[in-house]
Enzyme design. Sequence first.
Site, PDB file in Angstrom:
ATOM      1  N   SER A 186       0.818  -1.214   0.000  1.00 34.30           N
ATOM      2  CA  SER A 186       0.000   0.000   0.000  1.00 34.30           C
ATOM      3  C   SER A 186       0.853   1.265   0.000  1.00 34.30           C
ATOM      4  O   SER A 186       0.453   2.288  -0.559  1.00 34.30           O
ATOM      5  CB  SER A 186      -0.952  -0.003   1.196  1.00 34.30           C
TER       6      SER A 186
ATOM      7  N   HIS B 277       1.008   4.537   4.327  1.00 36.80           N
ATOM      8  CA  HIS B 277       0.316   5.280   3.274  1.00 36.80           C
ATOM      9  C   HIS B 277       0.892   6.687   3.146  1.00 36.80           C
ATOM     10  O   HIS B 277       1.195   7.159   2.050  1.00 36.80           O
ATOM     11  CB  HIS B 277      -1.178   5.377   3.587  1.00 36.80           C
TER      12      HIS B 277
END
Length: 389
Positions: free
Chosen positions: A196, A248
């Site tokens: 991610s 992230h």
Amino acid sequence: MAGNPPSETQIRVNSRRAGGGGGGNVIHPVDIDTPPRSSPSPVVYREVKHFKKWLPWLIPSFIIANTVMLAITMYVNDCPKNSVSCIAGFLGRFSFQPFKENPLLGPSSATLQKMGGLEVSKVVHEHQGWRLITCNWLHAGVFHLLANMLSLLVIGIRLEQEFGFIRIGLLYVISGFGGSLLSALFIQLNISVGASGAVFGLLGGMLSEIITNWTIYSNKLAAFLTLMVIIVINLAVGLLPHVDNFAHIGGFLSGFLVGFVFLIRPQFGWVSQRYAPPRYSSTSAKPKFKMYQLILWVISLILLIVGLTVGLVMLLRGVDANDHCSWCHYLTCVPTARWSCNTEPAYCMSTQTGNQLNLTCSSNGKSSLYTLPDASDSQIQGLCSQLCS
């Protein structure tokens, strides 16, 4: 011949910009002013190398590699051998850990650690810095893999078509490293895996690409706002428990800076004067890049190098970033009445008496008795995770 009309060379630019999922942001072709003609003359189309379409193969290769790595991880996990119960037992050693231990249909934490998951103590004290890279190629389960690979497919394919495999490959790897680095500085107790951070780096690269190539967009504001909405929604999801929003954020910031360096494009004024016939070119020479593009390139390159270097030095020195930022933990999880942000690993006291295994969870005090002769460490850890959940 002097009586023949001059031939015309037109440049056809066939390129779509990434606009956060919107497909209508198309770059207009380069306009070249030409004198009126009395008779038709041949039109020559030439593809501008800076705007040509690439055949995407790297991003599909990344998707295949991540999928293969999950299959290998499940093979190593061998749930029937190392756990008391498994999900989808018909898959044999590819079956999944119980839902209470891993709700994502995947392996145990011990297996992820063995395969190269990010564990800060091993990076700092055992000099296993390679885990900052390998963790990006591992996933906690089928659901985790599907979510990341779908995002990678939607975002990455389009970027590779526009900019080629070298620049997008570097963007992906550097962003993944940046995400792992920030995650390790703030989340030091759990094992972290997943692509991610790299996927968010592609989003960050898309945003900086819009900014640095602002003048060549046909619908600037729509492209910018659409991408911003997608970024905000994805970062908001990271506020839920068990989702590493620091990876992230780190991946996004790294990709944002890398985008200014790798995804810069020449302006149409320079393209037209370079590829048009000399008699139609502008009387004044136009630079390849605008001044603001060059300034952003220099600043971003410096910030990227300094940021990654300082972060890596802090991590290897054992710095816990939470000691210097008391509120930063809210960036990855906001506690509510519906869920808790306590995701510390489970610890249990175990006692083996003959075929009986007695476990007591250290965090909630629960105890349970299991009939399990000669329990292995992985079996005890799996039962402990279920007992403490």
